[in-house]
Design a protein around this motif. Structure first.
Motif, PDB file in Angstrom:
ATOM      1  N   GLY A 192      48.665  40.051  52.704  1.00 52.88           N
ATOM      2  CA  GLY A 192      48.239  38.711  52.316  1.00 52.88           C
ATOM      3  C   GLY A 192      47.746  38.667  50.885  1.00 52.88           C
ATOM      4  N   PHE A 193      46.836  39.580  50.520  1.00 49.79           N
ATOM      5  CA  PHE A 193      46.303  39.577  49.165  1.00 49.79           C
ATOM      6  C   PHE A 193      47.330  40.060  48.145  1.00 49.79           C
ATOM      7  N   SER A 194      48.262  40.911  48.562  1.00 51.45           N
ATOM      8  CA  SER A 194      49.319  41.338  47.645  1.00 51.45           C
ATOM      9  C   SER A 194      50.214  40.153  47.277  1.00 51.45           C
ATOM     10  N   PHE A 196      49.520  36.990  47.660  1.00 50.56           N
ATOM     11  CA  PHE A 196      48.705  35.957  47.032  1.00 50.56           C
ATOM     12  C   PHE A 196      48.419  36.277  45.564  1.00 50.56           C
ATOM     13  N   THR A 197      47.953  37.488  45.294  1.00 49.94           N
ATOM     14  CA  THR A 197      47.565  37.846  43.927  1.00 49.94           C
ATOM     15  C   THR A 197      48.765  37.887  43.001  1.00 49.94           C
ATOM     16  N   TYR A 198      49.834  38.564  43.421  1.00 43.19           N
ATOM     17  CA  TYR A 198      51.004  38.648  42.559  1.00 43.19           C
ATOM     18  C   TYR A 198      51.627  37.270  42.346  1.00 43.19           C
ATOM     19  N   GLY A 199      51.778  36.509  43.434  1.00 40.67           N
ATOM     20  CA  GLY A 199      52.380  35.182  43.322  1.00 40.67           C
ATOM     21  C   GLY A 199      51.584  34.262  42.414  1.00 40.67           C
ATOM     22  N   THR A 200      50.256  34.329  42.527  1.00 40.86           N
ATOM     23  CA  THR A 200      49.395  33.480  41.697  1.00 40.86           C
ATOM     24  C   THR A 200      49.485  33.880  40.233  1.00 40.86           C
ATOM     25  N   LEU A 201      49.409  35.179  39.949  1.00 40.37           N
ATOM     26  CA  LEU A 201      49.506  35.645  38.570  1.00 40.37           C
ATOM     27  C   LEU A 201      50.874  35.341  37.971  1.00 40.37           C
ATOM     28  N   LYS A 202      51.915  35.501  38.770  1.00 41.88           N
ATOM     29  CA  LYS A 202      53.262  35.216  38.276  1.00 41.88           C
ATOM     30  C   LYS A 202      53.425  33.732  37.960  1.00 41.88           C
ATOM     31  N   THR A 203      52.920  32.889  38.841  1.00 37.81           N
ATOM     32  CA  THR A 203      53.003  31.447  38.611  1.00 37.81           C
ATOM     33  C   THR A 203      52.267  31.037  37.349  1.00 37.81           C
ATOM     34  N   LEU A 204      51.074  31.595  37.162  1.00 36.14           N
ATOM     35  CA  LEU A 204      50.305  31.295  35.952  1.00 36.14           C
ATOM     36  C   LEU A 204      51.057  31.732  34.701  1.00 36.14           C
ATOM     37  N   GLY A 205      51.656  32.901  34.758  1.00 38.32           N
ATOM     38  CA  GLY A 205      52.403  33.400  33.611  1.00 38.32           C
ATOM     39  C   GLY A 205      53.609  32.539  33.280  1.00 38.32           C
ATOM     40  N   ALA A 238      47.498  43.279  41.840  1.00 39.61           N
ATOM     41  CA  ALA A 238      47.661  42.888  43.240  1.00 39.61           C
ATOM     42  C   ALA A 238      47.502  44.078  44.172  1.00 39.61           C
ATOM     43  N   GLY A 239      48.130  45.195  43.819  1.00 37.66           N
ATOM     44  CA  GLY A 239      48.038  46.379  44.661  1.00 37.66           C
ATOM     45  C   GLY A 239      46.641  46.955  44.725  1.00 37.66           C
ATOM     46  N   ALA A 240      45.942  46.981  43.591  1.00 31.91           N
ATOM     47  CA  ALA A 240      44.592  47.533  43.556  1.00 31.91           C
ATOM     48  C   ALA A 240      43.636  46.718  44.425  1.00 31.91           C
ATOM     49  N   ILE A 241      43.710  45.406  44.324  1.00 27.66           N
ATOM     50  CA  ILE A 241      42.836  44.545  45.132  1.00 27.66           C
ATOM     51  C   ILE A 241      43.130  44.722  46.618  1.00 27.66           C
ATOM     52  N   ALA A 242      44.401  44.699  46.971  1.00 27.22           N
ATOM     53  CA  ALA A 242      44.790  44.807  48.377  1.00 27.22           C
ATOM     54  C   ALA A 242      44.396  46.156  48.963  1.00 27.22           C
ATOM     55  N   GLN A 243      44.601  47.236  48.199  1.00 29.60           N
ATOM     56  CA  GLN A 243      44.276  48.567  48.694  1.00 29.60           C
ATOM     57  C   GLN A 243      42.780  48.742  48.917  1.00 29.60           C
ATOM     58  N   THR A 244      41.980  48.237  48.002  1.00 29.63           N
ATOM     59  CA  THR A 244      40.533  48.386  48.128  1.00 29.63           C
ATOM     60  C   THR A 244      40.016  47.725  49.398  1.00 29.63           C
TER      61      THR A 244
END
Length: 320
Positions: A192-194, A196-205, A238-244
């Motif tokens: 979920g966080f992977s 979410f985080t990647y999709g959000t950052l990609k959209t912003l970029g 995204a990976g760092a947040i999800a893994q933690t």
């Protein structure tokens, strides 16, 4: 990755049955190739992670880098890739199911349940990850068992033998789903966080930082893509947040998967008992989060290869 976590969804699918079938085939190939490239890149780090998580007696006294040096000396260079064959068999269908499930769950949540926005992406990613896990979990168990073996002390001679042995000696089909509960519980926040985080950052970029845009392929010029190093950064975060968030559950999952291979397996029969045992026996840093630094090291190259390969495959196979 792939993090075994997907990042993008196809924009449009032809309404004709023939082309729809062809789209699923292209999606399958794109996800499978991306997953296999990413996992092969970090296979040595995955092997070390399993050895450290499960406190393998040959390496439990070592750290991440010393284990990376010790494995080739004791088992040869290919020892770093032990269990990777089973991972390749697993990752192809895993990637395909996760990508396609994410797309369909997003549509279901948006159209049938009226859920959209950030929660929509988070929920779809969680459900897609769990769906992919359920279908491919037995192969993950086999891969973990093979990766845990040390040269000279082999319990299994290969993938087929591992399947046969577990089926006969560990309760049939249920033996292949040992540790599924912590895996699903851990996959929910991880995927979920992977997503979410990647999709959000990609959209912003794509929307707000035109200087970050890369060059699309010549035969698919109208699609906006990010530069490779930007994909790397987004995937790494995204990976760092999800893994933690999900790592203690990953430790519990591995110990439950290994089952009878471990001398203390009778203390790891359920999620709560495994977490409690690892915490009481080894603590937080050396137990629940043992090997986490390795996951951070794995995160950047894994996500970079997965996202870059998948974006390239989407361009090549016209999945945008």
């Amino acid at each position: 990755m792939t993090s075994e976590a997907a990042v993008s969804t196809p924009a449009a699918i032809s309404s004709t049955p023939a082309k729809r079938d062809y789209y699923w085939l292209r999606s399958f190939v794109a996800g499978g190739v991306a997953g296999c490239c990413a996992k092969t890149t970090i296979a040595p780090l995955d092997r070390v992670k399993i050895l450290l998580q499960a406190q393998n007696p040959h390496y439990k006294h070592l750290g991440v880098f010393s284990t990376l040096q010790a494995v080739p000396k004791k088992e040869g260079f290919l020892g770093l890739y032990k269990g990777n064959g089973a991972m390749m068999v697993r990752i192809f269908p895993y990637g395909a199911i996760q990508f396609m499930a994410f797309d369909n769950y997003k549509k279901l949540l948006r159209k049938q349940m009226g859920i959209s926005g950030h929660i929509h992406r988070l929920m779809a990613g969680s459900m897609a990850g769990m769906t992919a896990v359920i279908f491919t979990y037995p192969l993950d168990v086999i891969r973990a068992r093979l990766a845990f073996q040390v040269t000279g002390e082999h319990r299994y001679t290969g993938i087929a033998n591992a399947f046969h042995t577990i089926y006969l000696k560990e309760g049939g089909v249920l033996g292949f789903y040992r540790g599924l509960t912590p895996t699903l519980i851990g996959m929910a926040p991880y995927a979920g966080f992977s997503f979410f985080t990647y999709g959000t950052l990609k959209t912003l970029g794509l929307k707000h930082f035109p200087e970050l845009l890369g060059r699309p392929s010549s035969d698919n010029p109208d699609v906006l893509v990010l530069k490779t190093h930007v994909n790397l950064l987004c995937g790494g975060v995204a990976g760092a947040i999800a893994q933690t968030i999900s790592y203690p559950l990953d430790v519990a999952r591995r110990r439950m998967q290994l089952g009878a291979v471990l001398p203390d397996s009778e203390k790891c029969v359920s999620l709560s008992k495994t977490l409690k045992y690892v915490y009481n026996e080894y603590g937080i840093k050396k137990g629940l989060y043992r090997g986490l630094s390795l996951n951070y090291i794995r995160c950047v190259p894994s996500q970079a290869v997965a996202f870059t390969t998948y974006e390239f495959m989407k361009q090549t196979l016209h999945l945008n």
